[in-house]
Motif scaffolding. Structure first.
Motif, PDB file in Angstrom:
ATOM      1  N   TRP A 189       2.098  12.643   5.128  1.00 53.72           N
ATOM      2  CA  TRP A 189       3.126  12.714   4.103  1.00 53.72           C
ATOM      3  C   TRP A 189       2.744  12.990   2.573  1.00 53.72           C
ATOM      4  CZ3 TRP A 189       2.898   9.468   8.040  1.00 53.72           C
ATOM      5  CH2 TRP A 189       3.855   9.170   8.668  1.00 53.72           C
ATOM      6  N   LYS A 190       3.192  13.841   1.645  1.00 51.21           N
ATOM      7  CA  LYS A 190       2.887  13.800   0.418  1.00 51.21           C
ATOM      8  C   LYS A 190       4.144  13.343  -0.355  1.00 51.21           C
ATOM      9  CE  LYS A 190       0.738  16.572  -3.166  1.00 51.21           C
ATOM     10  NZ  LYS A 190      -0.413  15.498  -3.518  1.00 51.21           N
ATOM     11  N   LEU A 191       4.310  12.324  -1.157  1.00 45.44           N
ATOM     12  CA  LEU A 191       5.419  11.645  -1.669  1.00 45.44           C
ATOM     13  C   LEU A 191       5.379  11.271  -3.154  1.00 45.44           C
ATOM     14  CD1 LEU A 191       5.894   9.121   1.304  1.00 45.44           C
ATOM     15  CD2 LEU A 191       7.132  11.300   1.014  1.00 45.44           C
ATOM     16  N   LYS A 192       6.437  11.198  -3.812  1.00 44.03           N
ATOM     17  CA  LYS A 192       6.573  10.563  -5.017  1.00 44.03           C
ATOM     18  C   LYS A 192       6.971   9.161  -4.710  1.00 44.03           C
ATOM     19  CE  LYS A 192       7.556  14.674  -7.869  1.00 44.03           C
ATOM     20  NZ  LYS A 192       6.250  14.565  -8.508  1.00 44.03           N
ATOM     21  N   MET A 193       6.332   8.327  -5.267  1.00 50.26           N
ATOM     22  CA  MET A 193       6.720   6.677  -5.066  1.00 50.26           C
ATOM     23  C   MET A 193       6.751   6.111  -6.264  1.00 50.26           C
ATOM     24  SD  MET A 193       4.332   6.273  -1.548  1.00 50.26           S
ATOM     25  CE  MET A 193       5.484   4.973  -0.616  1.00 50.26           C
ATOM     26  N   ILE A 194       7.275   4.676  -6.095  1.00 49.73           N
ATOM     27  CA  ILE A 194       7.155   3.636  -7.187  1.00 49.73           C
ATOM     28  C   ILE A 194       6.073   2.726  -6.808  1.00 49.73           C
ATOM     29  CG2 ILE A 194       8.487   1.987  -8.321  1.00 49.73           C
ATOM     30  CD1 ILE A 194       9.145   4.872  -9.324  1.00 49.73           C
ATOM     31  N   ALA A 195       5.240   2.305  -7.474  1.00 47.76           N
ATOM     32  CA  ALA A 195       4.164   1.504  -7.427  1.00 47.76           C
ATOM     33  C   ALA A 195       4.449   0.246  -8.365  1.00 47.76           C
ATOM     34  CB  ALA A 195       2.831   2.019  -7.463  1.00 47.76           C
ATOM     35  N   SER A 196       3.959  -0.744  -7.796  1.00 45.94           N
ATOM     36  CA  SER A 196       3.876  -2.346  -8.403  1.00 45.94           C
ATOM     37  C   SER A 196       2.805  -3.052  -8.079  1.00 45.94           C
ATOM     38  CB  SER A 196       5.283  -2.909  -8.228  1.00 45.94           C
ATOM     39  OG  SER A 196       5.548  -3.222  -6.880  1.00 45.94           O
ATOM     40  N   THR A 197       2.257  -4.104  -8.991  1.00 49.87           N
ATOM     41  CA  THR A 197       1.230  -4.709  -8.635  1.00 49.87           C
ATOM     42  C   THR A 197       1.339  -6.161  -8.935  1.00 49.87           C
ATOM     43  OG1 THR A 197       0.160  -4.648 -10.881  1.00 49.87           O
ATOM     44  CG2 THR A 197      -0.480  -2.585  -9.327  1.00 49.87           C
ATOM     45  N   ASP A 198       0.426  -7.146  -8.276  1.00 49.12           N
ATOM     46  CA  ASP A 198       0.656  -8.486  -8.544  1.00 49.12           C
ATOM     47  C   ASP A 198      -0.966  -8.914  -8.650  1.00 49.12           C
ATOM     48  OD1 ASP A 198       0.521 -11.064  -8.049  1.00 49.12           O
ATOM     49  OD2 ASP A 198       1.809 -11.328  -6.491  1.00 49.12           O
ATOM     50  N   HIS A 199      -1.294  -9.416  -9.560  1.00 54.63           N
ATOM     51  CA  HIS A 199      -2.675  -9.810  -9.815  1.00 54.63           C
ATOM     52  C   HIS A 199      -2.729 -11.255 -10.204  1.00 54.63           C
ATOM     53  CE1 HIS A 199      -7.124  -9.168 -10.901  1.00 54.63           C
ATOM     54  NE2 HIS A 199      -6.893 -10.387 -11.224  1.00 54.63           N
ATOM     55  N   SER A 200      -3.034 -12.183  -9.272  1.00 51.97           N
ATOM     56  CA  SER A 200      -3.211 -13.571  -9.481  1.00 51.97           C
ATOM     57  C   SER A 200      -4.407 -14.209  -9.375  1.00 51.97           C
ATOM     58  CB  SER A 200      -2.123 -14.253  -8.546  1.00 51.97           C
ATOM     59  OG  SER A 200      -0.815 -13.764  -8.624  1.00 51.97           O
ATOM     60  N   LEU A 201      -4.735 -15.427 -10.540  1.00 50.08           N
ATOM     61  CA  LEU A 201      -5.935 -16.064 -10.135  1.00 50.08           C
ATOM     62  C   LEU A 201      -5.779 -17.333 -10.719  1.00 50.08           C
ATOM     63  CD1 LEU A 201      -8.957 -16.192 -10.200  1.00 50.08           C
ATOM     64  CD2 LEU A 201      -9.228 -15.255 -12.124  1.00 50.08           C
ATOM     65  N   GLY A 202      -6.285 -18.366 -10.037  1.00 51.25           N
ATOM     66  CA  GLY A 202      -6.109 -19.740 -10.478  1.00 51.25           C
ATOM     67  C   GLY A 202      -6.408 -20.790  -9.494  1.00 51.25           C
ATOM     68  N   PHE A 203      -6.244 -22.057  -9.775  1.00 45.58           N
ATOM     69  CA  PHE A 203      -6.722 -23.160  -9.023  1.00 45.58           C
ATOM     70  C   PHE A 203      -5.429 -23.881  -8.191  1.00 45.58           C
ATOM     71  CE2 PHE A 203      -9.792 -22.692 -12.400  1.00 45.58           C
ATOM     72  CZ  PHE A 203     -10.942 -22.434 -11.645  1.00 45.58           C
ATOM     73  N   LEU A 204      -5.496 -23.682  -6.990  1.00 41.70           N
ATOM     74  CA  LEU A 204      -4.141 -23.999  -6.233  1.00 41.70           C
ATOM     75  C   LEU A 204      -4.470 -24.976  -5.267  1.00 41.70           C
ATOM     76  CD1 LEU A 204      -2.699 -20.529  -5.538  1.00 41.70           C
ATOM     77  CD2 LEU A 204      -2.367 -22.031  -7.648  1.00 41.70           C
ATOM     78  N   ALA A 205      -3.438 -25.757  -4.989  1.00 39.32           N
ATOM     79  CA  ALA A 205      -3.639 -26.843  -3.978  1.00 39.32           C
ATOM     80  C   ALA A 205      -3.868 -26.223  -2.616  1.00 39.32           C
ATOM     81  CB  ALA A 205      -1.889 -27.488  -3.798  1.00 39.32           C
ATOM     82  N   ARG A 206      -4.472 -27.242  -2.021  1.00 36.03           N
ATOM     83  CA  ARG A 206      -5.000 -27.082  -0.387  1.00 36.03           C
ATOM     84  C   ARG A 206      -3.839 -26.515   0.508  1.00 36.03           C
ATOM     85  NH1 ARG A 206      -8.083 -25.980   3.841  1.00 36.03           N
ATOM     86  NH2 ARG A 206      -8.294 -27.437   5.347  1.00 36.03           N
ATOM     87  N   GLU A 207      -2.716 -26.861   0.185  1.00 32.10           N
ATOM     88  CA  GLU A 207      -1.638 -26.398   0.986  1.00 32.10           C
ATOM     89  C   GLU A 207      -0.577 -25.656  -0.025  1.00 32.10           C
ATOM     90  OE1 GLU A 207       0.291 -29.162   3.600  1.00 32.10           O
ATOM     91  OE2 GLU A 207      -1.468 -29.036   5.033  1.00 32.10           O
ATOM     92  N   THR A 208      -0.448 -24.460   0.173  1.00 40.07           N
ATOM     93  CA  THR A 208       0.435 -23.809  -0.968  1.00 40.07           C
ATOM     94  C   THR A 208       1.582 -22.766  -0.262  1.00 40.07           C
ATOM     95  OG1 THR A 208      -1.430 -23.619  -2.323  1.00 40.07           O
ATOM     96  CG2 THR A 208       0.361 -22.099  -3.056  1.00 40.07           C
ATOM     97  N   ALA A 209       2.936 -23.114  -0.706  1.00 38.31           N
ATOM     98  CA  ALA A 209       3.993 -22.251   0.196  1.00 38.31           C
ATOM     99  C   ALA A 209       4.875 -21.554  -1.125  1.00 38.31           C
ATOM    100  CB  ALA A 209       4.758 -23.363   0.955  1.00 38.31           C
ATOM    101  N   TRP A 210       5.370 -20.663  -0.423  1.00 40.13           N
ATOM    102  CA  TRP A 210       6.394 -19.792  -1.701  1.00 40.13           C
ATOM    103  C   TRP A 210       7.316 -19.047  -0.912  1.00 40.13           C
ATOM    104  CZ3 TRP A 210       0.971 -18.548  -1.962  1.00 40.13           C
ATOM    105  CH2 TRP A 210       0.784 -17.335  -1.411  1.00 40.13           C
ATOM    106  N   GLN A 211       8.586 -18.692  -1.359  1.00 35.71           N
ATOM    107  CA  GLN A 211       9.041 -17.541  -0.985  1.00 35.71           C
ATOM    108  C   GLN A 211       9.264 -16.487  -2.354  1.00 35.71           C
ATOM    109  OE1 GLN A 211      11.065 -20.829  -0.596  1.00 35.71           O
ATOM    110  NE2 GLN A 211       9.625 -20.639   1.360  1.00 35.71           N
ATOM    111  N   TRP A 212       9.375 -15.472  -2.021  1.00 38.45           N
ATOM    112  CA  TRP A 212       9.227 -14.296  -2.947  1.00 38.45           C
ATOM    113  C   TRP A 212       9.997 -12.995  -2.746  1.00 38.45           C
ATOM    114  CZ3 TRP A 212       5.706  -9.669  -2.467  1.00 38.45           C
ATOM    115  CH2 TRP A 212       5.474  -9.104  -3.782  1.00 38.45           C
ATOM    116  N   ALA A 213      10.278 -12.411  -3.853  1.00 38.70           N
ATOM    117  CA  ALA A 213      11.097 -11.054  -3.496  1.00 38.70           C
ATOM    118  C   ALA A 213      10.752 -10.350  -4.910  1.00 38.70           C
ATOM    119  CB  ALA A 213      12.644 -11.435  -3.622  1.00 38.70           C
ATOM    120  N   SER A 214      10.516  -8.751  -4.453  1.00 40.26           N
ATOM    121  CA  SER A 214      10.092  -7.893  -5.327  1.00 40.26           C
ATOM    122  C   SER A 214      10.568  -6.499  -4.975  1.00 40.26           C
ATOM    123  CB  SER A 214       8.578  -7.837  -5.497  1.00 40.26           C
ATOM    124  OG  SER A 214       8.182  -6.797  -6.409  1.00 40.26           O
TER     125      SER A 214
END
Length: 329
Positions: A189-214
């Protein structure tokens, strides 16, 4: 509206500059972090979580990749979802070798790179002030994409104190138009697309949970999260404006993530129904670590608005993802 992002995530005294901002900081660095937010060397080594995620969307395909450094090891995944056939047609997942297989820069936008190599398998994302390049090479499939990274609408940076952690910074880009070539077996496939990025860095809990939508188009998009960062990273991109949102509620069936998701915000600006077309899921239990991950791919319908006194904007079949994620890391 959001204030412009500061160049550093901490001030001259090492205090995190907690808040939501428009744009990306030059660097996410915690080397001068105030003692209030410091822990032992071992705790920081095992709780430092760093990832770079990229999504590419079109009418034909949805593609995504992530490279993750969890401090004591690293991992990566990538996939290609055929929206016509409504199924994954290529997928990759690999746990790496600590200190060897993954490299991530602490620059979230200009100067960003994320690299993962394991034998003949390789993944690399890089970005400068003008554009970005993504290249995935595996024995059975490949992807190459590139485009401009100059945003008419800035991305969003959130600096927050996560539940059970000390400090965490995440940068979510706005829509970046690009061209991509995707080969899966003998198909191309050769396509025109929409890109998006997520760059994350930090000190998190031993157990981490989330719901997410993008989801993103050139005039409309959002980043929505419920979990370890509360409402801090909830934003709406609408007609050139970056709008902060309140807490978001996700209603879905965890045992049947392919069923419809209902997503609303407490401030009354988001009212969405997400209909999955398929799901990428992984369930790992490594005794000392575990990950339960569901990322449905599909379309959003509903309505959004910039403020309670503004008219609703209809959302119709905007492609994107939701996610239900738990990690013990």
């Amino acid at each position: 509206m959001l204030k412009p992002v500061p160049p550093s995530v901490c001030d001259q005294y090492g205090q995190p500059l907690f808040g939501r901002y428009a744009g990306a900081p030059d660097q996410i660095a915690y080397d001068r972090l105030d003692a209030e937010y410091r822990r032992s060397w071992w705790w920081e080594r095992t709780h430092r979580k760093h990832w770079h995620y990229v999504a590419l969307a079109s009418d034909e395909l949805f593609c995504a990749m992530a490279i993750v450094d969890v401090g004591w090891t690293n991992t990566a995944f990538a996939y290609v979802f055929d929206r016509t056939a409504k199924r994954l047609i290529a997928s990759y997942s690999r746990d790496g070798i600590p200190g060897l297989t993954a490299r991530l820069s602490d620059h979230p936008a200009a100067g960003a790179f994320a690299d993962f190599k394991f034998g003949r398998e390789s993944m690399r994302y890089e970005q400068d002030e003008y554009g970005f390049k993504l290249r995935l090479i595996f024995p059975e499939w490949e992807l190459e994409a590139g485009g401009e990274s100059l945003h008419v609408v800035p991305g969003m940076t959130a600096i927050a104190r996560p539940q059970g952690g000390t400090v965490h910074t995440t940068y979510k880009s706005s829509a970046m138009p690009c061209e991509a070539g995707v080969r899966v077996g003998e198909r191309f496939w050769k396509l025109k697309m929409i890109a998006s990025t997520d760059h994350s860095l930090g000190f998190l809990a031993r157990e981490t949970a989330w719901q997410w939508a993008s989801a993103h188009s050139l005039s409309l998009g959002w980043n929505l999260q419920s979990g370890y960062l509360g409402e801090q990273e909830n934003v709406l991109w609408l007609d050139g404006n970056l709008i902060p949102l309140g807490a978001v509620r996700f209603q879905f069936q965890a045992e049947q993530p392919e069923q419809a998701w209902l997503i609303t915000s407490e401030d009354g600006l988001i009212d969405l129904v997400f209909q999955p077309e398929g799901v990428r899921a992984e369930d790992k239990n490594l005794i000392i670590a575990a990950s339960r991950y569901q990322q449905p791919i599909g379309v959003f319908n509903g309505r959004v608005r910039a403020a309670k006194d503004k008219p609703w904007r209809e959302v119709k079949n905007l492609v994107g993802v939701t996610e239900n994620h738990f990690s013990r890391w």
